[in-house]
Design a protein around this motif. Structure first.
Motif, PDB file in Angstrom:
ATOM      1  N   MET A   1      -8.385   2.967  -3.626  1.00  0.00           N
ATOM      2  CA  MET A   1      -7.484   2.920  -2.242  1.00  0.00           C
ATOM      3  C   MET A   1      -6.600   3.995  -2.475  1.00  0.00           C
ATOM      4  SD  MET A   1      -5.406  -0.135  -0.466  1.00  0.00           S
ATOM      5  CE  MET A   1      -4.539  -0.789  -1.799  1.00  0.00           C
ATOM      6  N   ALA A   2      -6.372   4.746  -1.332  1.00  0.00           N
ATOM      7  CA  ALA A   2      -5.289   5.885  -1.434  1.00  0.00           C
ATOM      8  C   ALA A   2      -4.024   5.293  -1.810  1.00  0.00           C
ATOM      9  CB  ALA A   2      -5.601   6.776  -0.236  1.00  0.00           C
ATOM     10  N   SER A   3      -3.026   5.997  -2.199  1.00  0.00           N
ATOM     11  CA  SER A   3      -1.721   5.368  -2.387  1.00  0.00           C
ATOM     12  C   SER A   3      -1.001   6.655  -1.564  1.00  0.00           C
ATOM     13  CB  SER A   3      -1.163   5.535  -3.813  1.00  0.00           C
ATOM     14  OG  SER A   3      -0.664   6.681  -4.184  1.00  0.00           O
ATOM     15  N   VAL A   4       0.216   6.191  -0.812  1.00  0.00           N
ATOM     16  CA  VAL A   4       1.051   6.921   0.157  1.00  0.00           C
ATOM     17  C   VAL A   4       2.070   7.623  -0.838  1.00  0.00           C
ATOM     18  CG1 VAL A   4       2.744   6.851   1.908  1.00  0.00           C
ATOM     19  CG2 VAL A   4       0.442   5.363   2.142  1.00  0.00           C
ATOM     20  N   LYS A   5       2.198   8.962  -0.781  1.00  0.00           N
ATOM     21  CA  LYS A   5       3.220   9.622  -1.462  1.00  0.00           C
ATOM     22  C   LYS A   5       4.726   9.772  -0.724  1.00  0.00           C
ATOM     23  CE  LYS A   5       0.002  10.455  -4.688  1.00  0.00           C
ATOM     24  NZ  LYS A   5      -0.256   9.148  -5.591  1.00  0.00           N
ATOM     25  N   GLN A   6       4.491  10.058   0.501  1.00  0.00           N
ATOM     26  CA  GLN A   6       5.762  10.219   1.274  1.00  0.00           C
ATOM     27  C   GLN A   6       5.530   9.608   2.635  1.00  0.00           C
ATOM     28  OE1 GLN A   6       6.503  14.580   1.125  1.00  0.00           O
ATOM     29  NE2 GLN A   6       7.045  14.406  -0.971  1.00  0.00           N
ATOM     30  N   VAL A   7       6.606   9.442   3.413  1.00  0.00           N
ATOM     31  CA  VAL A   7       6.725   9.102   4.771  1.00  0.00           C
ATOM     32  C   VAL A   7       7.549   9.795   5.449  1.00  0.00           C
ATOM     33  CG1 VAL A   7       7.168   7.274   6.172  1.00  0.00           C
ATOM     34  CG2 VAL A   7       6.138   6.605   4.223  1.00  0.00           C
ATOM     35  N   GLN A   8       7.500  10.367   6.775  1.00  0.00           N
ATOM     36  CA  GLN A   8       8.301  11.091   7.622  1.00  0.00           C
ATOM     37  C   GLN A   8       8.523  10.184   8.624  1.00  0.00           C
ATOM     38  OE1 GLN A   8       8.323  15.203   8.595  1.00  0.00           O
ATOM     39  NE2 GLN A   8       7.240  14.278  10.559  1.00  0.00           N
ATOM     40  N   ILE A   9       9.698  10.081   9.064  1.00  0.00           N
ATOM     41  CA  ILE A   9       9.992   9.212  10.443  1.00  0.00           C
ATOM     42  C   ILE A   9      10.339  10.200  11.411  1.00  0.00           C
ATOM     43  CG2 ILE A   9      11.545   7.527  11.488  1.00  0.00           C
ATOM     44  CD1 ILE A   9      12.000   6.329   8.616  1.00  0.00           C
ATOM     45  N   THR A  10       9.601  10.158  12.612  1.00  0.00           N
ATOM     46  CA  THR A  10       9.675  11.062  13.715  1.00  0.00           C
ATOM     47  C   THR A  10      10.211  10.338  14.912  1.00  0.00           C
ATOM     48  OG1 THR A  10       7.851  12.140  13.173  1.00  0.00           O
ATOM     49  CG2 THR A  10       8.641  12.483  15.409  1.00  0.00           C
ATOM     50  N   LYS A  15      17.241  16.013  22.808  1.00  0.00           N
ATOM     51  CA  LYS A  15      18.016  17.096  22.202  1.00  0.00           C
ATOM     52  C   LYS A  15      17.944  16.924  20.718  1.00  0.00           C
ATOM     53  CE  LYS A  15      21.301  17.637  25.850  1.00  0.00           C
ATOM     54  NZ  LYS A  15      22.552  17.920  26.261  1.00  0.00           N
ATOM     55  N   PRO A  16      16.698  17.629  19.966  1.00  0.00           N
ATOM     56  CA  PRO A  16      16.455  17.170  18.686  1.00  0.00           C
ATOM     57  C   PRO A  16      17.765  17.493  17.578  1.00  0.00           C
ATOM     58  CG  PRO A  16      14.682  18.172  19.564  1.00  0.00           C
ATOM     59  CD  PRO A  16      15.754  18.216  20.674  1.00  0.00           C
ATOM     60  N   LYS A  52       9.236  26.970  22.489  1.00  0.00           N
ATOM     61  CA  LYS A  52       9.697  26.527  21.288  1.00  0.00           C
ATOM     62  C   LYS A  52      10.875  26.345  20.657  1.00  0.00           C
ATOM     63  CE  LYS A  52       4.908  26.359  19.993  1.00  0.00           C
ATOM     64  NZ  LYS A  52       4.416  25.234  19.757  1.00  0.00           N
ATOM     65  N   GLN A  53      11.885  26.887  21.335  1.00  0.00           N
ATOM     66  CA  GLN A  53      13.242  26.828  21.008  1.00  0.00           C
ATOM     67  C   GLN A  53      13.827  25.718  20.994  1.00  0.00           C
ATOM     68  OE1 GLN A  53      15.532  30.302  22.842  1.00  0.00           O
ATOM     69  NE2 GLN A  53      14.027  31.879  21.699  1.00  0.00           N
ATOM     70  N   ASP A  54      14.699  25.086  19.965  1.00  0.00           N
ATOM     71  CA  ASP A  54      15.343  23.932  20.146  1.00  0.00           C
ATOM     72  C   ASP A  54      14.340  22.868  20.468  1.00  0.00           C
ATOM     73  OD1 ASP A  54      17.743  25.010  19.798  1.00  0.00           O
ATOM     74  OD2 ASP A  54      17.945  25.670  22.070  1.00  0.00           O
ATOM     75  N   ALA A  55      13.134  22.707  20.076  1.00  0.00           N
ATOM     76  CA  ALA A  55      11.820  21.769  20.329  1.00  0.00           C
ATOM     77  C   ALA A  55      11.994  20.780  19.113  1.00  0.00           C
ATOM     78  CB  ALA A  55      10.675  22.595  20.616  1.00  0.00           C
ATOM     79  N   SER A  56      12.571  20.912  18.073  1.00  0.00           N
ATOM     80  CA  SER A  56      12.240  20.216  16.627  1.00  0.00           C
ATOM     81  C   SER A  56      13.464  20.479  16.005  1.00  0.00           C
ATOM     82  CB  SER A  56      10.978  20.355  16.218  1.00  0.00           C
ATOM     83  OG  SER A  56      10.733  21.405  15.679  1.00  0.00           O
ATOM     84  N   PHE A  57      13.926  19.615  15.160  1.00  0.00           N
ATOM     85  CA  PHE A  57      14.766  19.583  14.080  1.00  0.00           C
ATOM     86  C   PHE A  57      14.440  18.615  12.968  1.00  0.00           C
ATOM     87  CE2 PHE A  57      19.164  20.427  12.509  1.00  0.00           C
ATOM     88  CZ  PHE A  57      19.253  22.169  12.694  1.00  0.00           C
ATOM     89  N   VAL A  58      14.919  18.844  11.649  1.00  0.00           N
ATOM     90  CA  VAL A  58      14.627  17.956  10.596  1.00  0.00           C
ATOM     91  C   VAL A  58      15.896  17.711   9.889  1.00  0.00           C
ATOM     92  CG1 VAL A  58      13.495  18.214   8.281  1.00  0.00           C
ATOM     93  CG2 VAL A  58      12.295  18.943  10.287  1.00  0.00           C
ATOM     94  N   CYS A  59      15.975  16.721   8.924  1.00  0.00           N
ATOM     95  CA  CYS A  59      17.074  16.422   8.342  1.00  0.00           C
ATOM     96  C   CYS A  59      16.597  15.650   7.023  1.00  0.00           C
ATOM     97  CB  CYS A  59      18.262  15.759   8.642  1.00  0.00           C
ATOM     98  SG  CYS A  59      18.068  13.942   9.303  1.00  0.00           S
ATOM     99  N   TYR A  70      12.428  13.747  11.356  1.00  0.00           N
ATOM    100  CA  TYR A  70      11.810  14.615  12.059  1.00  0.00           C
ATOM    101  C   TYR A  70      12.034  14.345  13.504  1.00  0.00           C
ATOM    102  CZ  TYR A  70       8.572  18.287  14.351  1.00  0.00           C
ATOM    103  OH  TYR A  70       8.217  19.193  15.056  1.00  0.00           O
ATOM    104  N   PHE A  71      12.701  15.321  14.187  1.00  0.00           N
ATOM    105  CA  PHE A  71      13.067  14.945  15.688  1.00  0.00           C
ATOM    106  C   PHE A  71      12.305  15.977  16.649  1.00  0.00           C
ATOM    107  CE2 PHE A  71      16.401  13.802  12.599  1.00  0.00           C
ATOM    108  CZ  PHE A  71      16.767  12.495  13.179  1.00  0.00           C
ATOM    109  N   GLN A  72      11.720  15.540  17.498  1.00  0.00           N
ATOM    110  CA  GLN A  72      10.963  16.308  18.347  1.00  0.00           C
ATOM    111  C   GLN A  72      11.214  16.227  20.040  1.00  0.00           C
ATOM    112  OE1 GLN A  72       6.728  15.569  17.513  1.00  0.00           O
ATOM    113  NE2 GLN A  72       6.950  13.561  18.404  1.00  0.00           N
ATOM    114  N   ARG A  73      11.518  17.363  20.612  1.00  0.00           N
ATOM    115  CA  ARG A  73      11.894  17.094  22.062  1.00  0.00           C
ATOM    116  C   ARG A  73      10.416  16.700  22.726  1.00  0.00           C
ATOM    117  NH1 ARG A  73      13.370  22.514  23.705  1.00  0.00           N
ATOM    118  NH2 ARG A  73      11.338  22.900  24.182  1.00  0.00           N
ATOM    119  N   VAL A  74      10.819  15.831  23.701  1.00  0.00           N
ATOM    120  CA  VAL A  74       9.810  15.208  24.720  1.00  0.00           C
ATOM    121  C   VAL A  74      10.477  15.254  25.913  1.00  0.00           C
ATOM    122  CG1 VAL A  74       8.557  13.863  22.966  1.00  0.00           C
ATOM    123  CG2 VAL A  74      10.305  12.953  24.306  1.00  0.00           C
ATOM    124  N   PRO A  75       9.462  15.569  26.934  1.00  0.00           N
ATOM    125  CA  PRO A  75      10.122  15.596  28.163  1.00  0.00           C
ATOM    126  C   PRO A  75      10.478  14.476  29.017  1.00  0.00           C
ATOM    127  CG  PRO A  75       7.606  15.780  28.425  1.00  0.00           C
ATOM    128  CD  PRO A  75       8.170  15.616  26.867  1.00  0.00           C
TER     129      PRO A  75
END
Length: 144
Positions: A1-10, A15-16, A52-59, A70-75
């Motif tokens: 069984m694979a083990s999860v190493k990291q999780v990203q929340i999107t 306005k990302p 692509k400008q201002d389409a995403s941002f990360v912290c 992870y923050f992604q712009r959606v319409p």
């Protein structure tokens, strides 16, 4: 069984960068440095095609322990209750009035940042108190 190493929340959002900076304040996260060769994120963004400008941002957690956000712009706008939400754990280990006071103090701080308080759920025989809230774009989260 694979083990999860990291999780990203999107987060899907309009306005990302704005939402990311809100969550940096909530969680004590930081904006990572811009890509190599760029002094600022604005410098980097200007090199992207307009769509692509201002389409995403990360912290991220400066200690490297918490998940990357992870923050992604959606319409489309938010139209229903989140199926997943964050619990911001500010009252861990506290009970009763002491817990409620800590939750209410954090709620006041987050409201000043633009969050909205929805409902205070008081302790019962099964659960301790928590506060349901929404971020600056209406995404639900709990102060727990």
């Amino acid at each position: 069984m694979a083990s999860v190493k990291q999780v990203q929340i999107t987060f899907d959002c309009a306005k990302p960068e704005r939402v990311a900076r809100f969550w940096c304040e909530v969680l004590g996260y930081v904006v990572p440095p811009p890509p190599a060769g760029f002094a600022t994120w604005d410098d980097y963004t200007r090199t992207l095609p307009p769509e692509k400008q201002d389409a995403s941002f990360v912290c991220s957690d400066p200690a490297g322990e918490g998940p990357r956000l992870y923050f992604q712009r959606v319409p489309e706008g938010k139209v229903a209750k989140n199926r997943v939400h964050l619990d911001v754990r500010v009252g861990t280990g506290l009970v009763g009035e002491e817990r409620l006071a800590v939750l209410q103090a954090e709620c006041a701080r987050l409201v000043a940042l633009g969050a909205v308080r929805d409902q205070v759920l008081l302790a019962d025989e099964e659960n301790e108190s928590c506060i349901n809230m929404r971020d600056i774009e209406g995404n639900e989260f709990c102060l727990d």
